[in-house]
Design a protein around this motif. Sequence first.
Motif, PDB file in Angstrom:
ATOM      1  N   THR A 203       0.827  -1.206   0.000  1.00 21.28           N
ATOM      2  CA  THR A 203       0.000   0.000   0.000  1.00 21.28           C
ATOM      3  C   THR A 203       0.866   1.264   0.000  1.00 21.28           C
ATOM      4  O   THR A 203       0.760   2.095   0.892  1.00 21.28           O
ATOM      5  N   GLU A 204       1.713   1.385  -0.995  1.00 26.60           N
ATOM      6  CA  GLU A 204       2.488   2.603  -1.150  1.00 26.60           C
ATOM      7  C   GLU A 204       1.605   3.694  -1.749  1.00 26.60           C
ATOM      8  O   GLU A 204       0.730   3.420  -2.567  1.00 26.60           O
ATOM      9  N   GLU A 205       1.847   4.919  -1.339  1.00 26.38           N
ATOM     10  CA  GLU A 205       1.026   6.044  -1.772  1.00 26.38           C
ATOM     11  C   GLU A 205       1.863   7.089  -2.514  1.00 26.38           C
ATOM     12  O   GLU A 205       3.022   7.332  -2.181  1.00 26.38           O
ATOM     13  N   VAL A 206       1.238   7.694  -3.499  1.00 29.22           N
ATOM     14  CA  VAL A 206       1.826   8.790  -4.261  1.00 29.22           C
ATOM     15  C   VAL A 206       1.013  10.043  -3.978  1.00 29.22           C
ATOM     16  O   VAL A 206      -0.224   9.994  -3.939  1.00 29.22           O
ATOM     17  N   THR A 207       1.697  11.162  -3.766  1.00 27.62           N
ATOM     18  CA  THR A 207       1.009  12.441  -3.572  1.00 27.62           C
ATOM     19  C   THR A 207       1.215  13.304  -4.805  1.00 27.62           C
ATOM     20  O   THR A 207       2.340  13.471  -5.274  1.00 27.62           O
ATOM     21  N   ILE A 208       0.114  13.826  -5.344  1.00 26.94           N
ATOM     22  CA  ILE A 208       0.146  14.691  -6.522  1.00 26.94           C
ATOM     23  C   ILE A 208      -0.410  16.048  -6.124  1.00 26.94           C
ATOM     24  O   ILE A 208      -1.519  16.146  -5.583  1.00 26.94           O
ATOM     25  N   THR A 209       0.354  17.107  -6.388  1.00 26.80           N
ATOM     26  CA  THR A 209      -0.026  18.465  -6.006  1.00 26.80           C
ATOM     27  C   THR A 209      -0.099  19.342  -7.245  1.00 26.80           C
ATOM     28  O   THR A 209       0.817  19.317  -8.088  1.00 26.80           O
ATOM     29  N   TYR A 210      -1.170  20.105  -7.367  1.00 31.34           N
ATOM     30  CA  TYR A 210      -1.288  21.031  -8.498  1.00 31.34           C
ATOM     31  C   TYR A 210      -0.445  22.263  -8.225  1.00 31.34           C
ATOM     32  O   TYR A 210      -0.670  22.996  -7.253  1.00 31.34           O
ATOM     33  N   GLY A 211       0.551  22.509  -9.089  1.00 30.21           N
ATOM     34  CA  GLY A 211       1.405  23.672  -8.931  1.00 30.21           C
ATOM     35  C   GLY A 211       0.837  24.893  -9.632  1.00 30.21           C
ATOM     36  O   GLY A 211       0.837  25.994  -9.092  1.00 30.21           O
ATOM     37  N   GLY A 212       0.323  24.687 -10.844  1.00 36.89           N
ATOM     38  CA  GLY A 212      -0.231  25.780 -11.637  1.00 36.89           C
ATOM     39  C   GLY A 212      -0.029  25.499 -13.114  1.00 36.89           C
ATOM     40  O   GLY A 212       0.914  24.812 -13.504  1.00 36.89           O
ATOM     41  N   HIS A 213      -0.934  26.023 -13.948  1.00 34.00           N
ATOM     42  CA  HIS A 213      -0.853  25.879 -15.401  1.00 34.00           C
ATOM     43  C   HIS A 213      -0.825  24.395 -15.782  1.00 34.00           C
ATOM     44  O   HIS A 213      -1.832  23.708 -15.611  1.00 34.00           O
ATOM     45  N   SER A 214       0.280  23.860 -16.255  1.00 33.95           N
ATOM     46  CA  SER A 214       0.386  22.432 -16.571  1.00 33.95           C
ATOM     47  C   SER A 214       1.371  21.712 -15.656  1.00 33.95           C
ATOM     48  O   SER A 214       1.815  20.608 -15.970  1.00 33.95           O
ATOM     49  N   THR A 215       1.715  22.329 -14.559  1.00 32.61           N
ATOM     50  CA  THR A 215       2.686  21.742 -13.629  1.00 32.61           C
ATOM     51  C   THR A 215       1.971  21.034 -12.481  1.00 32.61           C
ATOM     52  O   THR A 215       1.251  21.668 -11.699  1.00 32.61           O
ATOM     53  N   TYR A 216       2.164  19.724 -12.435  1.00 33.13           N
ATOM     54  CA  TYR A 216       1.791  18.928 -11.269  1.00 33.13           C
ATOM     55  C   TYR A 216       3.080  18.429 -10.631  1.00 33.13           C
ATOM     56  O   TYR A 216       4.049  18.095 -11.329  1.00 33.13           O
ATOM     57  N   VAL A 217       3.098  18.374  -9.319  1.00 32.58           N
ATOM     58  CA  VAL A 217       4.251  17.867  -8.578  1.00 32.58           C
ATOM     59  C   VAL A 217       3.891  16.494  -8.029  1.00 32.58           C
ATOM     60  O   VAL A 217       2.875  16.334  -7.342  1.00 32.58           O
ATOM     61  N   ILE A 218       4.702  15.500  -8.375  1.00 33.18           N
ATOM     62  CA  ILE A 218       4.467  14.112  -7.969  1.00 33.18           C
ATOM     63  C   ILE A 218       5.510  13.731  -6.939  1.00 33.18           C
ATOM     64  O   ILE A 218       6.717  13.801  -7.217  1.00 33.18           O
ATOM     65  N   ASP A 219       5.077  13.338  -5.758  1.00 39.17           N
ATOM     66  CA  ASP A 219       5.977  12.867  -4.704  1.00 39.17           C
ATOM     67  C   ASP A 219       5.796  11.364  -4.546  1.00 39.17           C
ATOM     68  O   ASP A 219       4.694  10.884  -4.244  1.00 39.17           O
ATOM     69  N   THR A 220       6.868  10.608  -4.753  1.00 39.21           N
ATOM     70  CA  THR A 220       6.801   9.149  -4.725  1.00 39.21           C
ATOM     71  C   THR A 220       7.078   8.613  -3.324  1.00 39.21           C
ATOM     72  O   THR A 220       7.654   9.311  -2.485  1.00 39.21           O
ATOM     73  N   PRO A 221       6.691   7.372  -3.066  1.00 37.22           N
ATOM     74  CA  PRO A 221       6.974   6.781  -1.752  1.00 37.22           C
ATOM     75  C   PRO A 221       8.465   6.741  -1.431  1.00 37.22           C
ATOM     76  O   PRO A 221       8.860   6.806  -0.259  1.00 37.22           O
ATOM     77  N   GLY A 222       9.309   6.653  -2.460  1.00 35.86           N
ATOM     78  CA  GLY A 222      10.746   6.615  -2.259  1.00 35.86           C
ATOM     79  C   GLY A 222      11.386   7.977  -2.083  1.00 35.86           C
ATOM     80  O   GLY A 222      12.611   8.083  -1.985  1.00 35.86           O
ATOM     81  N   GLY A 223      10.581   9.040  -2.068  1.00 33.18           N
ATOM     82  CA  GLY A 223      11.109  10.370  -1.817  1.00 33.18           C
ATOM     83  C   GLY A 223      11.532  11.146  -3.046  1.00 33.18           C
ATOM     84  O   GLY A 223      12.155  12.203  -2.932  1.00 33.18           O
ATOM     85  N   VAL A 224      11.189  10.655  -4.241  1.00 35.16           N
ATOM     86  CA  VAL A 224      11.515  11.378  -5.463  1.00 35.16           C
ATOM     87  C   VAL A 224      10.419  12.410  -5.735  1.00 35.16           C
ATOM     88  O   VAL A 224       9.230  12.080  -5.701  1.00 35.16           O
ATOM     89  N   ARG A 225      10.817  13.623  -6.003  1.00 33.65           N
ATOM     90  CA  ARG A 225       9.859  14.684  -6.354  1.00 33.65           C
ATOM     91  C   ARG A 225      10.027  15.031  -7.830  1.00 33.65           C
ATOM     92  O   ARG A 225      11.126  15.321  -8.295  1.00 33.65           O
ATOM     93  N   ILE A 226       8.910  15.013  -8.571  1.00 36.82           N
ATOM     94  CA  ILE A 226       8.888  15.273 -10.012  1.00 36.82           C
ATOM     95  C   ILE A 226       7.972  16.464 -10.272  1.00 36.82           C
ATOM     96  O   ILE A 226       6.871  16.542  -9.707  1.00 36.82           O
ATOM     97  N   ALA A 227       8.393  17.373 -11.136  1.00 37.63           N
ATOM     98  CA  ALA A 227       7.539  18.481 -11.576  1.00 37.63           C
ATOM     99  C   ALA A 227       7.355  18.398 -13.081  1.00 37.63           C
ATOM    100  O   ALA A 227       8.330  18.322 -13.833  1.00 37.63           O
ATOM    101  N   THR A 228       6.108  18.397 -13.532  1.00 36.35           N
ATOM    102  CA  THR A 228       5.807  18.263 -14.962  1.00 36.35           C
ATOM    103  C   THR A 228       5.751  19.623 -15.641  1.00 36.35           C
ATOM    104  O   THR A 228       5.459  20.643 -15.001  1.00 36.35           O
ATOM    105  N   ASP A 229       6.023  19.648 -16.946  1.00 41.05           N
ATOM    106  CA  ASP A 229       6.018  20.886 -17.738  1.00 41.05           C
ATOM    107  C   ASP A 229       6.630  22.032 -16.931  1.00 41.05           C
ATOM    108  O   ASP A 229       6.024  23.096 -16.747  1.00 41.05           O
ATOM    109  N   PHE A 230       7.842  21.807 -16.500  1.00 39.42           N
ATOM    110  CA  PHE A 230       8.507  22.691 -15.533  1.00 39.42           C
ATOM    111  C   PHE A 230       9.066  23.934 -16.214  1.00 39.42           C
ATOM    112  O   PHE A 230       9.831  23.845 -17.167  1.00 39.42           O
ATOM    113  N   SER A 231       8.664  25.096 -15.702  1.00 43.68           N
ATOM    114  CA  SER A 231       9.186  26.369 -16.202  1.00 43.68           C
ATOM    115  C   SER A 231       9.930  27.135 -15.123  1.00 43.68           C
ATOM    116  O   SER A 231      10.578  28.146 -15.421  1.00 43.68           O
ATOM    117  N   GLY A 232       9.807  26.679 -13.879  1.00 44.92           N
ATOM    118  CA  GLY A 232      10.396  27.386 -12.755  1.00 44.92           C
ATOM    119  C   GLY A 232       9.453  28.358 -12.091  1.00 44.92           C
ATOM    120  O   GLY A 232       9.746  28.899 -11.019  1.00 44.92           O
TER     121      GLY A 232
END
Length: 265
Positions: free
Chosen positions: A45-74
Amino acid sequence: MLPANAQTMAQSTAQVAPRASECLAMANTMPRVLPVSLRRTAAVTEEVTITYGGHSTYVIDTPGGVRIATDFSGHYVTGRLPDVVTMNRAHSTHYTRSPDPRIATVLRGWNDDGTPAHIDTRVGDVLIRNVTTDIRRYYSDDAGAAMIRDGNSIFVFEVAGLCIGHLGHLHHKLDESHFAAIGRLDIVMVPIDGTYTMSLDGISEITKRLRASVVLPMHRFMTPLDEFMRRIGQDFAVDVRTSRSLTMSRGALPGAPTVIILDGV
């Protein structure tokens, strides 16, 4: 071009042989037949957290501690700096030529030399791959035909038994080869502006075809959400949240396809 250190770190990560895509394997099996590794993940039962950053950027936090930002512009940074960023080149709200050098892995959905970008890399507990799509030429300085072939990418993130897709700045309908390369998606992030990317009818058709359990709208601008809902049909439930974040595991996926609207969308 990206800074040399960012490119080097992304390339060194890509040299690690990734485990084969389980989302593609799932798409080719009978319904509800899961690979053994996904059954083990579901038991944990591992969980992923997805956070809306804005525009087309979602931030994905994985159970292993990796943070990903999509369509990243800064421009849409939520919390700590991401470990991985993905980009598309439609315009400057979807990419940056000068990402923070502390970002370890920078993945662009296009190549400057016109060849298709090919991403199939593992970072920590997540496998990241892409499916290239074409881009309308007026978003670039190139002259010639109306579309730039393979100019953008759909990104797929496989983690914790979940198959998560980000459609990016999608400009055209997908054919069977695209759907086959994407595979199964449990969660999909779709642009619903209705003009700058695709028409609402077009993106609704793709959303229905992908049959993901969770649909996360993005790139909305002033599009009435009920217009999008009317087009995708009554088979999709609507879940409006007061939070910008969603925590999900494979076992917690809704039984019926659901559009989840996070705060800020």
